[in-house]
Design an enzyme around this catalytic site. Structure first.
Site, PDB file in Angstrom:
ATOM      1  N   ALA A  63       0.863  -1.186   0.000  1.00  0.00           N
ATOM      2  CA  ALA A  63       0.000   0.000   0.000  1.00  0.00           C
ATOM      3  C   ALA A  63       0.896   1.231   0.000  1.00  0.00           C
ATOM      4  CB  ALA A  63      -0.867  -0.019   1.252  1.00  0.00           C
ATOM      5  N   GLY A 102       0.542  -5.139   0.629  1.00  0.00           N
ATOM      6  CA  GLY A 102      -0.550  -5.099  -0.350  1.00  0.00           C
ATOM      7  C   GLY A 102      -0.141  -5.734  -1.673  1.00  0.00           C
ATOM      8  N   GLU A 105      -0.587  -9.230  -1.341  1.00  0.00           N
ATOM      9  CA  GLU A 105      -2.037  -9.481  -1.331  1.00  0.00           C
ATOM     10  C   GLU A 105      -2.618  -9.429  -2.748  1.00  0.00           C
ATOM     11  OE1 GLU A 105      -2.524  -6.484   1.804  1.00  0.00           O
ATOM     12  OE2 GLU A 105      -3.690  -7.970   2.909  1.00  0.00           O
ATOM     13  N   GLU A 125       3.768  -5.915   7.079  1.00  0.00           N
ATOM     14  CA  GLU A 125       2.938  -4.910   7.761  1.00  0.00           C
ATOM     15  C   GLU A 125       3.266  -4.773   9.238  1.00  0.00           C
ATOM     16  OE1 GLU A 125       1.849  -6.958   5.454  1.00  0.00           O
ATOM     17  OE2 GLU A 125       0.375  -5.993   4.152  1.00  0.00           O
TER      18      GLU A 125
END
Ligand code: 3HC
Length: 681
Positions: A63, A102, A105, A125
């Protein structure tokens, strides 16, 4: 604004390409582009499969952290990924570089994952005080099982593509130069087959069959995760993947994620993420400053420090010539380096070949002449100005012009050392922390004449050897030890005024430090720098030495130690301290834990403010970087300056005043203006 996402058609395969330098972070424009691209693929009958890849150095590295804490702008990552996974046309992730957070992911939401062997995948994270927030904790265990998922989610360390393939996270490896073509071929081979969705995966039976798995894992990590909130939430989320439906599990992940995201620990750790990167930059040294090539290093002194310093370069494949005054000291130093490498190999963190390769790069010598062609020489001799000046004078004579001459001094004036040479511009401080092959911090001390190319080279080199560097100006103790001395002053004062020394240690342990000052003294040796005259006793340390309490090395220092090095407070030391206090006429009283903590830490913040005021640190966050990496300040508070911002500078200034301790102009003025040391906490 042009989208960072573009698409290319290769027959019936749509290749979706992200070009969002430097690391393809999944910012709003990237998410929107990905969602549109999936819609394009689904609505086009000529397209039967999709490949997602990235331009530049890496697959999506996560992210966009700069968006955290700001109002969200859609589409969000979970819905983008759900749209991807819902596709009936196979979607293949083509991974190079680092698929992190992310980015990992995204890969999990794709139906298949193809990667080059040099790629790494991970969910880091936790290092930002978070857990994955786009269903990573739910898709991953369903794909690879809870046992394989736990270390990825809880430690946050990435794994190699090969390892990822062995646990089922990667479906196929591709050639380093043929990723796109192989991913397209892979995608074509899956057309017409039902798509496998990680959210529907059945691999997490292990955690259901053996629910103790999670407690065992937590216990095995206890020391590493002490004080951190995110790792426990990560374990909870992975556990939930086995207990709940996918939809409920995702809800649980979101709850845990949002709680962490709005908490102080994640704010502190995100601050640290950017602080570490900022610390490597020097405001007035341009990015494109030409670097001095470093092909060979010289190290003066083969003691603990010199040996540890050498290992950093040997491990990075850079040859080192190490110099000592006498043969036995040299042999001992080289033997210690070998023993350290061999014990690393025994723990499985190095192969026997790697040990030999590193040792093969080490040349021992007794002659300064062998340093003549070094590009950088680091001096790690006894902390004495005259000795250091002699060494630098000698180096200046023998080492080629244009080479950098560095001192590992932890305290002395680099500018004065530089006067012993005819090239003060090439003199710099490189202050490593013991054990130098382990500790991450490198304090780079900038003399008043140190050249820009010397600084730029040392900063770059520090990254190459895995250090975190921060620049300090020339002042006694530089950033780290200068602040440490303020804490030490208070620790000594507190035990004279009546605080138990073990309570002082405990207060710092509770705060999150790995040890307190008296434990530290025992570890390092109380007799360091002792004059060895038991009749001359003017300090508590000297009294301890006179009583032959030298620290852990002889089983008694401030504490008594048993065989297993368990410590208990000592009656003898209590008496010594009480006698000392009586002699100095100190009135003793009970001192609370709050007072102890505040008196230990507030003066450090105050000294940090003075360091800023004098321009000895470039920015407050550099001070945080020094204390987190060099002295075990708990990462989850963001370092001393960020912590002070968090509790409020008014609180710190008022506290200092109440204890009758000095308040610097910078601290006072920043507090009065309701400001913070770090602009963006
Ligand atoms: N968001 C925003 N900026 C980022 C970023 C990210 N995720 N990752 C890196 N950057 C920036 C850095 O701040 C730096 O900026 P600067 O040049 O202005 O200082 C620049 O990109 C280059 O970064 P590095 O200096 O770190 O480059 P390296 O090549 O040494 O390392 C990397 C590359 C391994 C990708 C490293 O940058 C990294 O580890 N990045 C963070 C990865 C991460 O933590 N991802 C998880 C994010 S949280 C998340 O994804 C939540 C999700 O689950 C919902």
């Amino acid at each position: 604004m042009t989208s960072p996402i573009r698409t290319e058609r290769h027959d019936n395969v749509l290749v979706v390409i992200s070009d969002n330098p430097p690391v393809n972070a999944l910012g709003q424009a990237v998410r929107a582009g990905l969602k549109d691209a999936i819609e394009e693929a689904l609505s086009d009958d000529g397209i039967e499969a999709v490949v997602i890849r990235c331009d530049g150095q890496t697959f999506f590295a996560g992210a966009d952290i700069t968006e955290f804490g700001k109002p969200p702008v859609g589409p969000n990552l979970p819905e983008t990924l759900d749209a991807m996974e819902a596709s009936d046309k196979p979607v293949v992730a083509a991974i190079h570089g680092t698929a992190l957070g992310g980015g990992c992911e995204v890969a999990l939401a794709c139906h298949y994952r193809v990667a080059v062997p040099s790629a790494k995948l991970g969910l880091p994270e936790v290092k930002l005080g978070l857990i994955p927030g786009a269903a990573g904790t739910q898709r991953l265990p369903r794909l690879v099982g809870a046992e394989a998922a736990l270390p990825l989610v809880v430690d946050g360390n990435p794994i190699s593509a090969k390892k990822a393939q062995s646990v089922g996270l990667i479906d196929a490896l591709a050639g380093e130069d043929s990723l796109e073509a192989e991913a397209i071929a892979f995608a074509k081979s899956r057309i017409g087959q039902p798509v496998p969705r990680a959210s529907e995966g059945k691999a997490n039976d292990d955690g259901v069959r053996d629910p103790d798995l999670f407690d065992r894992f937590r216990a095995s990590q206890a020391r590493k995760i002490r004080g951190f909130d995110a790792p426990n939430s990560a374990i909870e989320a992975v556990k939930a993947a086995g207990e709940l439906s996918y939809a409920e599990g995702v809800k649980k992940e979101r709850e845990l994620f949002m709680k962490l995201m709005t908490g102080t620990q994640s704010a502190a750790m995100r601050h640290y993420f950017f602080a570490e990167r900022a610390a490597n930059k020097i405001d007035d040294v341009p990015n494109d400053t030409p670097l001095i090539p470093i092909r060979k290093i010289g190290v003066i002194g083969a003691g603990t420090m010199g040996g540890g310093i050498s290992m950093n370069f040997l491990s990075a494949g850079i040859p080192v010539t190490i110099l000592e005054m006498a043969n036995d000291a040299l042999d001992r130093g080289v033997r210690t380096v070998r023993t350290n490498y061999e014990s690393t190999a025994k723990r499985g963190r190095m192969t026997a070949e790697q040990v030999e390769k590193a040792m093969g790069l080490l040349t021992p010598t007794l002659s300064y002449d062998d340093l003549a062609d070094c590009d950088l020489v680091i001096e790690a001799v006894y902390e004495n100005m005259e000795v250091k000046k002699q060494v630098f004078g000698k180096l200046d004579e023998v080492v080629k012009q244009g080479a950098i001459l560095a001192s590992n001094t932890s305290y002395l004036d680099i500018d004065e050392i530089a006067t012993a040479t005819t090239r003060p511009g090439y003199v710099v401080g490189m202050h490593f922390f013991s054990p130098a092959n382990v500790m991450k911090l490198l304090e780079v001390v900038r003399g008043k004449e140190t050249r820009h190319d010397v600084l730029a080279t040392v900063m770059k080199l520090s990254k190459a050897i895995g250090k975190v560097a921060a620049v300090s100006g020339v002042c006694p103790g530089f950033i780290g030890n200068r602040m440490l001395s303020k804490r030490q002053e208070q620790a000594n004062e507190l035990i004279m005024e009546g605080a138990n020394y073990w309570d002082v240690d405990d207060v710092l342990l509770d705060f999150g430090f790995p040890m307190g000052p008296f434990q530290m003294a025992d570890l390092a040796g109380i007799d360091i720098g002792w004059h060895r005259d038991p009749t001359k006793v003017t300090t508590i340390r000297e009294a301890l030495c006179a009583a032959e309490r030298f620290g852990q090395k002889n089983g008694k220092g401030f504490y008594d130690y048993d065989e297993a090095r368990n410590r208990t407070p000592s009656d003898e030391v209590k008496r010594i301290i009480a006698d000392f206090a009586a002699k100095e006429g100190k009135e003793r009283r009970e001192i609370s834990k709050d007072e102890t903590r505040e008196r230990l830490l507030y003066p450090m913040v105050n000294e940090g403010a003075k360091i800023l005021e004098e321009g000895m640190a470039q920015r407050a966050s550099d001070i945080d970087v020094v204390w987190i990496n060099g002295y075990g300040w708990p990462l989850y508070t963001g370092g001393p300056m960020f912590w002070a911002d968090t509790i409020g500078l008014h609180t710190v200034a008022t506290g200092l005043e109440e204890y009758g301790l000095p308040v610097s102009d910078r601290l006072r003025s920043t507090a009065e203006g309701d400001g913070k040391f770090n602009d963006k906490p």
